[in-house]
Design a protein around this motif. Structure first.
Motif, mmCIF file in Angstrom:
data_model
loop_
_atom_site.group_PDB
_atom_site.id
_atom_site.type_symbol
_atom_site.label_atom_id
_atom_site.label_comp_id
_atom_site.label_asym_id
_atom_site.label_seq_id
_atom_site.Cartn_x
_atom_site.Cartn_y
_atom_site.Cartn_z
ATOM 1 N N THR A 1 -10.914 56.135 40.495
ATOM 2 C CA THR A 1 -11.998 56.797 40.988
ATOM 3 C C THR A 1 -12.532 56.211 42.382
ATOM 4 N N HIS A 2 -12.012 54.806 42.704
ATOM 5 C CA HIS A 2 -12.075 54.625 43.816
ATOM 6 C C HIS A 2 -11.520 55.239 45.099
ATOM 7 N N ASN A 3 -10.248 55.618 44.715
ATOM 8 C CA ASN A 3 -9.157 56.182 45.622
ATOM 9 C C ASN A 3 -9.488 57.668 45.784
ATOM 10 N N VAL A 4 -10.022 58.153 44.797
ATOM 11 C CA VAL A 4 -10.312 59.775 44.965
ATOM 12 C C VAL A 4 -11.600 59.950 45.591
ATOM 13 N N GLU A 5 -12.294 58.985 45.639
ATOM 14 C CA GLU A 5 -13.873 59.142 46.433
ATOM 15 C C GLU A 5 -13.330 58.909 47.836
ATOM 16 N N LYS A 6 -12.439 58.063 48.127
ATOM 17 C CA LYS A 6 -12.162 57.792 49.730
ATOM 18 C C LYS A 6 -11.262 59.271 50.217
ATOM 19 N N ALA A 7 -10.575 59.773 49.330
ATOM 20 C CA ALA A 7 -9.512 60.978 49.657
ATOM 21 C C ALA A 7 -10.650 62.004 50.007
ATOM 22 N N ALA A 8 -11.706 62.318 48.935
ATOM 23 C CA ALA A 8 -12.524 63.294 49.067
ATOM 24 C C ALA A 8 -13.273 63.299 50.310
ATOM 25 N N SER A 9 -13.511 62.162 50.585
ATOM 26 C CA SER A 9 -14.415 61.836 51.957
ATOM 27 C C SER A 9 -13.662 62.188 53.132
ATOM 28 N N LEU A 10 -12.358 61.517 53.063
ATOM 29 C CA LEU A 10 -11.306 61.688 54.261
ATOM 30 C C LEU A 10 -10.762 62.879 54.529
ATOM 31 N N TYR A 11 -10.335 63.646 53.525
ATOM 32 C CA TYR A 11 -9.631 65.145 53.682
ATOM 33 C C TYR A 11 -10.246 65.989 53.620
ATOM 34 N N LEU A 12 -11.594 65.971 52.633
ATOM 35 C CA LEU A 12 -12.376 67.217 52.386
ATOM 36 C C LEU A 12 -13.979 67.059 52.965
ATOM 37 N N ASP A 13 -13.954 65.939 53.808
ATOM 38 C CA ASP A 13 -15.404 65.528 54.063
ATOM 39 C C ASP A 13 -16.438 66.093 53.149
ATOM 40 N N MET A 14 -16.328 65.768 51.739
ATOM 41 C CA MET A 14 -17.120 65.888 50.744
ATOM 42 C C MET A 14 -17.278 64.834 49.878
ATOM 43 N N PRO A 15 -18.377 64.746 49.368
ATOM 44 C CA PRO A 15 -18.739 63.682 48.282
ATOM 45 C C PRO A 15 -18.125 64.152 47.179
ATOM 46 N N LEU A 16 -17.388 63.219 46.131
ATOM 47 C CA LEU A 16 -16.747 63.320 45.023
ATOM 48 C C LEU A 16 -17.581 64.274 44.075
ATOM 49 N N ARG A 17 -18.832 64.168 43.965
ATOM 50 C CA ARG A 17 -19.555 64.927 43.103
ATOM 51 C C ARG A 17 -19.595 66.349 43.242
ATOM 52 N N GLU A 18 -19.132 66.818 44.552
ATOM 53 C CA GLU A 18 -19.255 68.180 44.809
ATOM 54 C C GLU A 18 -18.054 68.870 44.906
#
Length: 517
Positions: free
Chosen positions: A216-233
Protein backbone atom coordinates in the motif's frame (compact mmCIF):
# COMPACT_ATOMS: atom_id res chain seq x y z
CA UNK A 1 -7.02 -49.35 -23.53
CA UNK A 2 -4.00 -49.32 -25.85
CA UNK A 3 -1.89 -46.74 -24.00
CA UNK A 4 0.83 -46.59 -26.65
CA UNK A 5 -1.63 -45.76 -29.43
CA UNK A 6 -3.42 -43.28 -27.17
CA UNK A 7 -0.14 -41.43 -26.55
CA UNK A 8 0.65 -41.24 -30.28
CA UNK A 9 -2.77 -39.81 -31.05
CA UNK A 10 -2.52 -37.41 -28.12
CA UNK A 11 0.80 -36.02 -29.34
CA UNK A 12 -0.59 -35.45 -32.86
CA UNK A 13 -3.60 -33.69 -31.35
CA UNK A 14 -1.48 -31.40 -29.15
CA UNK A 15 0.76 -30.42 -32.06
CA UNK A 16 -2.19 -29.61 -34.33
CA UNK A 17 -3.96 -27.65 -31.61
CA UNK A 18 -0.81 -25.69 -30.75
CA UNK A 19 -0.32 -24.87 -34.43
CA UNK A 20 -3.90 -23.58 -34.72
CA UNK A 21 -3.61 -21.42 -31.60
CA UNK A 22 -0.23 -20.14 -32.74
CA UNK A 23 -1.55 -19.10 -36.17
CA UNK A 24 -4.47 -17.20 -34.62
CA UNK A 25 -2.63 -15.51 -31.75
CA UNK A 26 0.32 -14.61 -33.98
CA UNK A 27 -2.08 -12.74 -36.26
CA UNK A 28 -1.50 -15.13 -39.17
CA UNK A 29 -5.12 -16.32 -39.19
CA UNK A 30 -8.18 -14.36 -38.11
CA UNK A 31 -10.36 -17.33 -37.21
CA UNK A 32 -9.94 -20.13 -34.71
CA UNK A 33 -11.07 -23.69 -35.46
CA UNK A 34 -10.34 -25.43 -32.19
CA UNK A 35 -13.66 -27.27 -32.25
CA UNK A 36 -12.83 -28.80 -35.65
CA UNK A 37 -9.52 -30.16 -34.35
CA UNK A 38 -11.22 -31.59 -31.28
CA UNK A 39 -13.76 -33.20 -33.59
CA UNK A 40 -10.97 -34.96 -35.48
CA UNK A 41 -9.65 -36.41 -32.22
CA UNK A 42 -12.86 -36.89 -30.29
CA UNK A 43 -11.92 -40.52 -29.68
CA UNK A 44 -9.28 -39.30 -27.22
CA UNK A 45 -11.91 -37.61 -25.11
CA UNK A 46 -14.80 -40.05 -25.13
CA UNK A 47 -16.35 -40.08 -21.70
CA UNK A 48 -15.71 -43.80 -21.25
CA UNK A 49 -11.96 -43.37 -21.90
CA UNK A 50 -11.73 -40.34 -19.67
CA UNK A 51 -13.51 -42.04 -16.78
CA UNK A 52 -11.31 -45.14 -17.27
CA UNK A 53 -8.18 -43.02 -16.97
CA UNK A 54 -9.57 -41.12 -14.01
CA UNK A 55 -10.62 -44.30 -12.23
CA UNK A 56 -7.04 -45.57 -12.34
CA UNK A 57 -5.84 -42.56 -10.35
CA UNK A 58 -9.01 -41.82 -8.36
CA UNK A 59 -7.46 -42.81 -5.04
CA UNK A 60 -4.33 -40.73 -5.48
CA UNK A 61 -3.69 -37.77 -3.21
CA UNK A 62 -1.54 -34.65 -3.59
CA UNK A 63 1.31 -36.24 -1.59
CA UNK A 64 1.49 -39.27 -3.88
CA UNK A 65 2.74 -37.32 -6.85
CA UNK A 66 4.79 -35.01 -4.64
CA UNK A 67 7.09 -37.59 -3.19
CA UNK A 68 5.24 -40.73 -2.00
CA UNK A 69 3.73 -42.31 -5.11
CA UNK A 70 1.60 -45.42 -4.86
CA UNK A 71 0.86 -48.07 -7.48
CA UNK A 72 -2.27 -47.33 -9.49
CA UNK A 73 -5.14 -49.81 -9.42
CA UNK A 74 -4.48 -51.57 -12.74
CA UNK A 75 -1.34 -53.10 -14.14
CA UNK A 76 0.87 -50.89 -16.34
CA UNK A 77 0.94 -51.49 -20.08
CA UNK A 78 4.09 -52.80 -21.74
CA UNK A 79 5.30 -49.29 -22.62
CA UNK A 80 5.37 -48.13 -19.01
CA UNK A 81 8.31 -48.61 -16.68
CA UNK A 82 7.68 -51.19 -13.95
CA UNK A 83 8.52 -48.69 -11.24
CA UNK A 84 5.27 -47.75 -9.47
CA UNK A 85 6.31 -44.11 -9.13
CA UNK A 86 6.83 -43.82 -12.88
CA UNK A 87 3.56 -45.58 -13.62
CA UNK A 88 1.56 -43.43 -11.23
CA UNK A 89 3.04 -40.21 -12.51
CA UNK A 90 2.42 -40.95 -16.18
CA UNK A 91 -1.11 -42.18 -15.56
CA UNK A 92 -1.97 -39.07 -13.58
CA UNK A 93 -0.63 -36.80 -16.33
CA UNK A 94 -2.58 -38.76 -18.95
CA UNK A 95 -5.76 -38.62 -16.88
CA UNK A 96 -5.38 -34.85 -16.48
CA UNK A 97 -4.86 -34.48 -20.24
CA UNK A 98 -7.95 -36.56 -21.00
CA UNK A 99 -10.14 -34.70 -18.52
CA UNK A 100 -8.90 -31.33 -19.79
CA UNK A 101 -9.63 -32.40 -23.35
CA UNK A 102 -13.08 -33.70 -22.45
CA UNK A 103 -13.91 -30.34 -20.90
CA UNK A 104 -12.37 -28.27 -23.69
CA UNK A 105 -14.05 -30.28 -26.45
CA UNK A 106 -17.46 -29.80 -24.88
CA UNK A 107 -17.04 -26.01 -24.86
CA UNK A 108 -15.03 -25.82 -28.08
CA UNK A 109 -17.66 -24.04 -30.13
CA UNK A 110 -18.19 -21.46 -27.39
CA UNK A 111 -14.44 -20.93 -27.11
CA UNK A 112 -14.14 -20.45 -30.86
CA UNK A 113 -16.96 -17.91 -30.87
CA UNK A 114 -15.40 -15.91 -28.04
CA UNK A 115 -11.88 -15.89 -29.47
CA UNK A 116 -12.99 -15.23 -33.03
CA UNK A 117 -15.21 -12.36 -31.87
CA UNK A 118 -12.31 -10.83 -29.96
CA UNK A 119 -10.04 -11.21 -32.97
CA UNK A 120 -12.48 -9.47 -35.31
CA UNK A 121 -13.80 -6.82 -32.91
CA UNK A 122 -12.76 -3.19 -33.28
CA UNK A 123 -13.24 -0.20 -30.98
CA UNK A 124 -13.55 3.40 -32.09
CA UNK A 125 -11.19 5.75 -30.30
CA UNK A 126 -10.36 9.35 -31.12
CA UNK A 127 -11.68 9.03 -34.66
CA UNK A 128 -9.86 5.82 -35.51
CA UNK A 129 -10.73 2.15 -35.40
CA UNK A 130 -8.51 -0.02 -33.24
CA UNK A 131 -8.55 -3.84 -33.26
CA UNK A 132 -9.85 -4.95 -29.86
CA UNK A 133 -6.74 -7.04 -29.31
CA UNK A 134 -4.55 -3.99 -29.86
CA UNK A 135 -6.52 -1.83 -27.41
CA UNK A 136 -4.51 -2.92 -24.32
CA UNK A 137 -1.35 -1.74 -26.10
CA UNK A 138 -2.98 1.64 -26.81
CA UNK A 139 -4.24 1.83 -23.23
CA UNK A 140 -0.77 1.13 -21.83
CA UNK A 141 0.71 3.95 -23.89
CA UNK A 142 -2.02 6.57 -23.29
CA UNK A 143 -0.84 9.25 -20.83
CA UNK A 144 -4.18 11.08 -20.62
CA UNK A 145 -6.44 9.74 -17.87
CA UNK A 146 -9.66 10.89 -19.58
CA UNK A 147 -8.61 9.24 -22.83
CA UNK A 148 -7.88 6.00 -20.96
CA UNK A 149 -11.35 6.20 -19.41
CA UNK A 150 -12.96 6.66 -22.83
CA UNK A 151 -11.04 3.79 -24.40
CA UNK A 152 -11.77 1.53 -21.45
CA UNK A 153 -15.49 2.22 -21.84
CA UNK A 154 -15.28 1.03 -25.45
CA UNK A 155 -13.36 -2.07 -24.40
CA UNK A 156 -15.96 -2.91 -21.78
CA UNK A 157 -18.71 -2.77 -24.40
CA UNK A 158 -16.99 -5.63 -26.24
CA UNK A 159 -16.44 -7.60 -23.04
CA UNK A 160 -20.08 -7.13 -21.97
CA UNK A 161 -21.34 -8.48 -25.28
CA UNK A 162 -19.23 -11.60 -24.84
CA UNK A 163 -20.10 -12.20 -21.18
CA UNK A 164 -23.24 -14.27 -21.94
CA UNK A 165 -21.06 -16.65 -23.97
CA UNK A 166 -18.54 -16.79 -21.14
CA UNK A 167 -21.32 -17.48 -18.63
CA UNK A 168 -22.57 -20.38 -20.75
CA UNK A 169 -19.05 -21.69 -21.05
CA UNK A 170 -18.36 -21.61 -17.30
CA UNK A 171 -21.75 -23.14 -16.49
CA UNK A 172 -21.03 -25.96 -18.94
CA UNK A 173 -17.58 -26.59 -17.43
CA UNK A 174 -19.10 -26.79 -13.96
CA UNK A 175 -21.71 -29.27 -15.14
CA UNK A 176 -19.08 -31.42 -16.87
CA UNK A 177 -17.10 -31.80 -13.65
CA UNK A 178 -20.14 -33.50 -12.19
CA UNK A 179 -20.43 -35.73 -15.24
CA UNK A 180 -16.90 -36.99 -14.50
CA UNK A 181 -17.88 -37.91 -10.97
CA UNK A 182 -16.58 -34.92 -9.02
CA UNK A 183 -18.53 -32.71 -6.65
CA UNK A 184 -17.49 -29.56 -8.47
CA UNK A 185 -14.94 -28.05 -10.83
CA UNK A 186 -12.63 -27.22 -7.92
CA UNK A 187 -12.39 -30.79 -6.67
CA UNK A 188 -11.80 -32.10 -10.20
CA UNK A 189 -8.84 -29.85 -10.87
CA UNK A 190 -7.38 -30.11 -7.38
CA UNK A 191 -7.18 -33.85 -8.04
CA UNK A 192 -6.06 -34.10 -11.66
CA UNK A 193 -3.48 -31.30 -11.33
CA UNK A 194 -2.39 -32.60 -7.92
CA UNK A 195 -2.92 -29.15 -6.40
CA UNK A 196 -3.23 -28.68 -2.66
CA UNK A 197 -5.42 -25.62 -3.10
CA UNK A 198 -6.31 -25.34 0.59
CA UNK A 199 -2.66 -25.13 1.62
CA UNK A 200 -1.82 -22.73 -1.21
CA UNK A 201 -4.77 -20.43 -0.49
CA UNK A 202 -3.74 -20.32 3.19
CA UNK A 203 -0.21 -19.32 2.16
CA UNK A 204 -1.51 -16.61 -0.16
CA UNK A 205 -3.96 -15.20 2.37
CA UNK A 206 -1.05 -14.82 4.79
CA UNK A 207 1.03 -13.32 1.97
CA UNK A 208 -1.65 -10.71 1.30
CA UNK A 209 -1.82 -9.84 4.99
CA UNK A 210 1.94 -9.70 5.52
CA UNK A 211 2.69 -7.61 2.43
CA UNK A 212 -0.31 -5.30 2.72
CA UNK A 213 1.48 -2.41 4.41
CA UNK A 214 4.57 -2.37 2.21
CA UNK A 215 2.47 -2.75 -0.94
CA UNK A 216 0.00 0.00 0.00
CA UNK A 217 2.79 2.42 0.90
CA UNK A 218 4.64 1.85 -2.36
CA UNK A 219 1.64 1.81 -4.68
CA UNK A 220 0.39 5.08 -3.16
CA UNK A 221 3.77 6.68 -3.95
CA UNK A 222 3.77 5.22 -7.47
CA UNK A 223 0.25 6.49 -8.22
CA UNK A 224 1.24 9.98 -7.15
CA UNK A 225 4.59 9.95 -8.95
CA UNK A 226 3.68 8.28 -12.25
CA UNK A 227 -0.06 8.99 -12.59
CA UNK A 228 -0.35 12.22 -10.60
CA UNK A 229 -3.43 10.69 -9.00
CA UNK A 230 -4.39 9.77 -5.44
CA UNK A 231 -4.63 6.01 -5.06
CA UNK A 232 -8.36 6.13 -4.28
CA UNK A 233 -9.04 7.42 -7.81
CA UNK A 234 -6.93 4.85 -9.64
CA UNK A 235 -8.81 2.26 -11.71
CA UNK A 236 -7.82 -0.96 -13.44
CA UNK A 237 -7.52 0.96 -16.71
CA UNK A 238 -4.77 3.16 -15.23
CA UNK A 239 -2.55 0.33 -14.06
CA UNK A 240 -1.34 -0.71 -17.48
CA UNK A 241 -0.09 2.83 -18.09
CA UNK A 242 1.44 3.08 -14.62
CA UNK A 243 3.41 -0.15 -15.07
CA UNK A 244 4.17 0.61 -18.70
CA UNK A 245 6.90 2.75 -17.13
CA UNK A 246 7.39 5.25 -19.94
CA UNK A 247 9.83 7.09 -17.67
CA UNK A 248 12.29 4.25 -18.14
CA UNK A 249 12.03 3.88 -21.93
CA UNK A 250 15.52 5.25 -22.51
CA UNK A 251 16.90 2.43 -20.40
CA UNK A 252 15.40 -0.19 -22.71
CA UNK A 253 15.96 0.66 -26.39
CA UNK A 254 13.82 -1.38 -28.75
CA UNK A 255 16.73 -1.89 -31.12
CA UNK A 256 18.51 -3.97 -28.47
CA UNK A 257 15.52 -6.08 -27.45
CA UNK A 258 16.46 -9.25 -29.33
CA UNK A 259 20.24 -8.74 -29.15
CA UNK A 260 20.12 -8.45 -25.34
CA UNK A 261 18.34 -11.82 -25.17
CA UNK A 262 20.80 -13.38 -27.62
CA UNK A 263 23.79 -12.07 -25.67
CA UNK A 264 22.33 -13.38 -22.40
CA UNK A 265 21.76 -16.92 -23.63
CA UNK A 266 25.12 -16.89 -25.46
CA UNK A 267 26.88 -16.14 -22.17
CA UNK A 268 25.27 -19.22 -20.63
CA UNK A 269 26.26 -21.40 -23.55
CA UNK A 270 22.66 -21.56 -24.76
CA UNK A 271 23.11 -19.62 -27.99
CA UNK A 272 21.56 -20.07 -31.42
CA UNK A 273 24.18 -22.53 -32.64
CA UNK A 274 22.91 -24.98 -30.00
CA UNK A 275 19.27 -23.95 -30.41
CA UNK A 276 18.39 -23.59 -34.10
CA UNK A 277 15.02 -25.06 -33.11
CA UNK A 278 13.93 -21.81 -31.40
CA UNK A 279 12.46 -19.04 -33.58
CA UNK A 280 11.65 -15.48 -32.45
CA UNK A 281 8.76 -13.50 -34.01
CA UNK A 282 8.60 -9.78 -33.07
CA UNK A 283 6.84 -8.58 -36.24
CA UNK A 284 3.95 -6.14 -35.71
CA UNK A 285 0.74 -7.47 -37.32
CA UNK A 286 -2.93 -6.53 -37.01
CA UNK A 287 -4.77 -9.27 -35.18
CA UNK A 288 -1.61 -10.36 -33.36
CA UNK A 289 -2.30 -10.87 -29.68
CA UNK A 290 -0.63 -8.29 -27.42
CA UNK A 291 -0.12 -11.11 -24.94
CA UNK A 292 3.25 -12.65 -25.79
CA UNK A 293 3.46 -16.42 -25.87
CA UNK A 294 5.64 -19.41 -26.58
CA UNK A 295 4.27 -22.06 -28.94
CA UNK A 296 6.09 -25.40 -28.69
CA UNK A 297 4.89 -26.66 -32.07
CA UNK A 298 6.84 -29.87 -31.70
CA UNK A 299 8.93 -30.51 -28.59
CA UNK A 300 11.87 -30.03 -28.83
CA UNK A 301 12.23 -29.65 -32.61
CA UNK A 302 10.29 -26.45 -33.34
CA UNK A 303 9.53 -23.78 -30.75
CA UNK A 304 8.12 -20.33 -31.56
CA UNK A 305 8.58 -17.27 -29.33
CA UNK A 306 5.97 -14.65 -30.30
CA UNK A 307 5.99 -11.06 -29.07
CA UNK A 308 4.05 -7.92 -30.02
CA UNK A 309 6.44 -5.12 -28.98
CA UNK A 310 4.77 -2.45 -26.86
CA UNK A 311 7.85 -0.46 -25.95
CA UNK A 312 10.12 -0.06 -22.95
CA UNK A 313 10.95 -2.34 -20.05
CA UNK A 314 7.86 -4.51 -20.49
CA UNK A 315 9.17 -5.81 -23.82
CA UNK A 316 12.40 -6.88 -22.14
CA UNK A 317 10.55 -8.64 -19.33
CA UNK A 318 8.23 -10.29 -21.83
CA UNK A 319 10.84 -11.57 -24.28
CA UNK A 320 12.90 -12.95 -21.39
CA UNK A 321 9.82 -14.63 -19.90
CA UNK A 322 8.88 -16.32 -23.14
CA UNK A 323 12.53 -17.23 -23.69
CA UNK A 324 12.42 -19.17 -20.43
CA UNK A 325 9.57 -21.23 -21.87
CA UNK A 326 11.26 -21.55 -25.26
CA UNK A 327 14.63 -22.71 -23.94
CA UNK A 328 12.88 -25.11 -21.57
CA UNK A 329 10.87 -26.78 -24.34
CA UNK A 330 13.77 -26.54 -26.76
CA UNK A 331 16.07 -28.39 -24.33
CA UNK A 332 13.85 -31.40 -23.62
CA UNK A 333 15.53 -34.64 -24.56
CA UNK A 334 14.04 -35.95 -27.84
CA UNK A 335 13.73 -39.42 -26.30
CA UNK A 336 11.82 -38.14 -23.27
CA UNK A 337 8.41 -39.73 -22.71
CA UNK A 338 5.35 -38.05 -24.21
CA UNK A 339 3.81 -37.15 -20.85
CA UNK A 340 6.93 -35.29 -19.75
CA UNK A 341 7.35 -33.42 -23.05
CA UNK A 342 3.81 -32.07 -23.28
CA UNK A 343 1.99 -32.68 -20.00
CA UNK A 344 2.85 -32.50 -16.30
CA UNK A 345 3.09 -29.61 -13.86
CA UNK A 346 2.97 -26.33 -15.80
CA UNK A 347 4.36 -24.50 -12.77
CA UNK A 348 7.70 -25.94 -13.87
CA UNK A 349 7.86 -24.14 -17.22
CA UNK A 350 6.41 -20.98 -15.63
CA UNK A 351 9.20 -21.08 -13.03
CA UNK A 352 11.84 -21.15 -15.75
CA UNK A 353 10.04 -18.31 -17.56
CA UNK A 354 10.08 -16.19 -14.41
CA UNK A 355 13.74 -17.07 -13.81
CA UNK A 356 14.65 -15.58 -17.20
CA UNK A 357 12.20 -12.68 -16.90
CA UNK A 358 13.54 -11.42 -13.61
CA UNK A 359 17.01 -11.02 -15.00
CA UNK A 360 15.52 -7.64 -15.93
CA UNK A 361 15.34 -6.95 -12.17
CA UNK A 362 18.95 -8.00 -11.56
CA UNK A 363 21.09 -4.91 -10.95
CA UNK A 364 24.13 -6.45 -12.65
CA UNK A 365 22.19 -7.57 -15.73
CA UNK A 366 20.58 -4.15 -16.02
CA UNK A 367 23.98 -2.47 -15.82
CA UNK A 368 25.29 -4.66 -18.63
CA UNK A 369 22.30 -4.76 -20.99
CA UNK A 370 20.54 -1.41 -20.51
CA UNK A 371 21.65 2.21 -20.34
CA UNK A 372 21.38 2.07 -16.51
CA UNK A 373 19.68 5.47 -16.31
CA UNK A 374 17.56 5.84 -13.14
CA UNK A 375 18.67 2.36 -12.13
CA UNK A 376 17.82 2.58 -8.43
CA UNK A 377 14.37 4.03 -9.16
CA UNK A 378 13.71 1.36 -11.75
CA UNK A 379 14.69 -1.44 -9.37
CA UNK A 380 12.07 -0.23 -6.90
CA UNK A 381 9.49 0.24 -9.65
CA UNK A 382 9.96 -3.27 -11.05
CA UNK A 383 9.88 -4.80 -7.56
CA UNK A 384 6.53 -3.10 -6.97
CA UNK A 385 5.20 -4.43 -10.26
CA UNK A 386 6.20 -7.96 -9.28
CA UNK A 387 4.53 -7.57 -5.88
CA UNK A 388 1.43 -6.21 -7.63
CA UNK A 389 1.31 -9.32 -9.84
CA UNK A 390 1.79 -11.66 -6.88
CA UNK A 391 -1.02 -9.99 -4.95
CA UNK A 392 -3.21 -9.91 -8.06
CA UNK A 393 -2.86 -13.66 -8.60
CA UNK A 394 -3.31 -14.39 -4.91
CA UNK A 395 -6.63 -12.54 -5.06
CA UNK A 396 -7.54 -14.27 -8.34
CA UNK A 397 -6.94 -17.64 -6.69
CA UNK A 398 -9.19 -16.77 -3.75
CA UNK A 399 -11.85 -15.59 -6.20
CA UNK A 400 -11.60 -18.71 -8.36
CA UNK A 401 -11.94 -20.96 -5.32
CA UNK A 402 -15.34 -19.38 -4.74
CA UNK A 403 -16.30 -19.25 -8.42
CA UNK A 404 -15.54 -22.91 -9.05
CA UNK A 405 -16.81 -24.44 -5.82
CA UNK A 406 -20.45 -24.00 -6.83
CA UNK A 407 -22.71 -23.34 -9.78
CA UNK A 408 -24.31 -20.00 -8.88
CA UNK A 409 -22.63 -17.22 -10.90
CA UNK A 410 -25.07 -14.48 -9.85
CA UNK A 411 -22.93 -13.02 -7.06
CA UNK A 412 -19.55 -13.65 -8.62
CA UNK A 413 -19.13 -10.36 -10.48
CA UNK A 414 -19.45 -8.45 -7.22
CA UNK A 415 -17.09 -10.86 -5.47
CA UNK A 416 -14.49 -10.45 -8.21
CA UNK A 417 -14.54 -6.66 -7.99
CA UNK A 418 -14.39 -6.75 -4.18
CA UNK A 419 -11.50 -9.20 -3.85
CA UNK A 420 -9.34 -7.63 -6.55
CA UNK A 421 -10.02 -4.06 -5.43
CA UNK A 422 -9.22 -4.87 -1.82
CA UNK A 423 -6.00 -6.75 -2.61
CA UNK A 424 -4.67 -4.18 -5.09
CA UNK A 425 -6.15 -0.97 -3.59
CA UNK A 426 -7.36 -0.12 -7.11
CA UNK A 427 -10.94 0.01 -8.36
CA UNK A 428 -11.92 -3.01 -10.44
CA UNK A 429 -15.00 -3.24 -12.63
CA UNK A 430 -17.33 -6.20 -12.29
CA UNK A 431 -17.45 -6.62 -16.07
CA UNK A 432 -14.20 -8.63 -16.17
CA UNK A 433 -15.33 -11.30 -13.73
CA UNK A 434 -15.26 -14.05 -16.38
CA UNK A 435 -12.82 -12.47 -18.81
CA UNK A 436 -10.04 -12.31 -16.20
CA UNK A 437 -9.79 -16.09 -15.89
CA UNK A 438 -7.63 -18.97 -17.05
CA UNK A 439 -9.01 -22.49 -17.12
CA UNK A 440 -7.95 -25.20 -14.72
CA UNK A 441 -6.74 -23.01 -11.83
CA UNK A 442 -3.78 -21.72 -13.80
CA UNK A 443 -3.56 -18.91 -11.24
CA UNK A 444 -2.41 -21.56 -8.76
CA UNK A 445 0.22 -22.77 -11.25
CA UNK A 446 1.56 -19.21 -11.58
CA UNK A 447 1.74 -18.73 -7.82
CA UNK A 448 3.62 -21.98 -7.27
CA UNK A 449 5.96 -20.92 -10.09
CA UNK A 450 6.70 -17.54 -8.51
CA UNK A 451 7.52 -19.23 -5.22
CA UNK A 452 9.82 -21.84 -6.77
CA UNK A 453 11.49 -19.27 -9.05
CA UNK A 454 12.65 -17.28 -6.03
CA UNK A 455 14.02 -20.47 -4.49
CA UNK A 456 15.76 -21.54 -7.71
CA UNK A 457 17.26 -18.09 -8.22
CA UNK A 458 18.66 -18.19 -4.69
CA UNK A 459 20.14 -21.62 -5.38
CA UNK A 460 21.91 -20.38 -8.53
CA UNK A 461 23.16 -17.20 -6.86
CA UNK A 462 24.56 -19.20 -3.96
CA UNK A 463 26.49 -21.42 -6.41
CA UNK A 464 27.57 -18.86 -9.03
CA UNK A 465 27.02 -15.40 -7.56
CA UNK A 466 24.78 -12.49 -8.54
CA UNK A 467 26.07 -12.71 -12.13
CA UNK A 468 25.06 -16.36 -12.46
CA UNK A 469 23.50 -15.49 -15.84
CA UNK A 470 26.97 -14.79 -17.25
CA UNK A 471 28.51 -18.26 -16.91
CA UNK A 472 28.30 -21.44 -19.00
CA UNK A 473 28.18 -23.42 -15.76
CA UNK A 474 24.76 -21.91 -15.05
CA UNK A 475 23.65 -22.89 -18.53
CA UNK A 476 24.69 -26.48 -17.88
CA UNK A 477 22.66 -26.61 -14.67
CA UNK A 478 19.65 -25.19 -16.51
CA UNK A 479 20.04 -27.56 -19.47
CA UNK A 480 19.99 -30.47 -17.06
CA UNK A 481 16.83 -29.17 -15.39
CA UNK A 482 15.20 -28.33 -18.73
CA UNK A 483 16.03 -31.68 -20.31
CA UNK A 484 13.46 -33.55 -18.22
CA UNK A 485 10.58 -31.46 -19.49
CA UNK A 486 7.90 -31.57 -16.81
CA UNK A 487 8.56 -35.01 -15.39
CA UNK A 488 8.72 -33.66 -11.84
CA UNK A 489 6.61 -31.10 -10.02
CA UNK A 490 8.08 -27.90 -8.60
CA UNK A 491 7.84 -29.42 -5.13
CA UNK A 492 9.88 -32.42 -6.27
CA UNK A 493 12.42 -30.22 -8.05
CA UNK A 494 12.86 -28.18 -4.89
CA UNK A 495 13.54 -31.38 -2.97
CA UNK A 496 16.06 -32.56 -5.54
CA UNK A 497 17.92 -29.26 -5.16
CA UNK A 498 17.91 -29.54 -1.38
CA UNK A 499 15.33 -26.77 -0.97
CA UNK A 500 12.19 -26.62 1.16
CA UNK A 501 8.80 -27.24 -0.46
CA UNK A 502 7.23 -23.97 -1.66
CA UNK A 503 9.05 -21.76 0.84
CA UNK A 504 7.93 -18.11 0.64
CA UNK A 505 10.88 -16.77 2.64
CA UNK A 506 12.99 -15.94 -0.46
CA UNK A 507 10.08 -13.87 -1.82
CA UNK A 508 9.61 -12.04 1.49
CA UNK A 509 13.34 -11.32 1.61
CA UNK A 510 13.29 -9.99 -1.96
CA UNK A 511 10.33 -7.70 -1.19
CA UNK A 512 11.98 -6.35 1.94
CA UNK A 513 15.30 -5.74 0.19
CA UNK A 514 13.71 -3.89 -2.73
CA UNK A 515 10.74 -2.11 -1.20
CA UNK A 516 11.72 -1.65 2.42
CA UNK A 517 10.13 -2.86 5.62
Amino acid sequence: MDFQEYRKRAEKFICELTEELYMNHAGLKDSLNVSEIYGNYEDLFEKEKVTELLSSVRSLRHSMIMGSPVQADHEPDDDVDDDSSETTRRELYLAAFAADGFMDMAVGELTDKIVSAETKAVVEFEGRKIPFRMSPVVLANEPNARAREALEAKRQEVVLKLNPLRESRIATLHSLAGDLGYGNYLSLYAHIKSLDLDALSDKMERFLDETDRVYTHNVEKAASLYLDMPLREVNRRDISYLFRGVEFDQMFPGAKLVTSLEATVDAMGLGHERYPNIHIDTEVREGKSPRAFCAPLHVPDKVMLVLMPQGGHDDYHTILHEAGHAWHYGSVLPEQKFEYKYLGDNSVTESYAFLFQYLAMNENWLSEYTTSLRLEEYMRFSALKKLYMLRRYAAKLLYELQLHSGDDLSAMSCEYASLLSDALKINHSEVYYLDDLDDGFYAAQYLRAWIFEAQLKGFLVQRFGERAYAYPETGEVLRELFSGGQEFSVEELAGRLGLSELDLDPLYEEITNNLGA
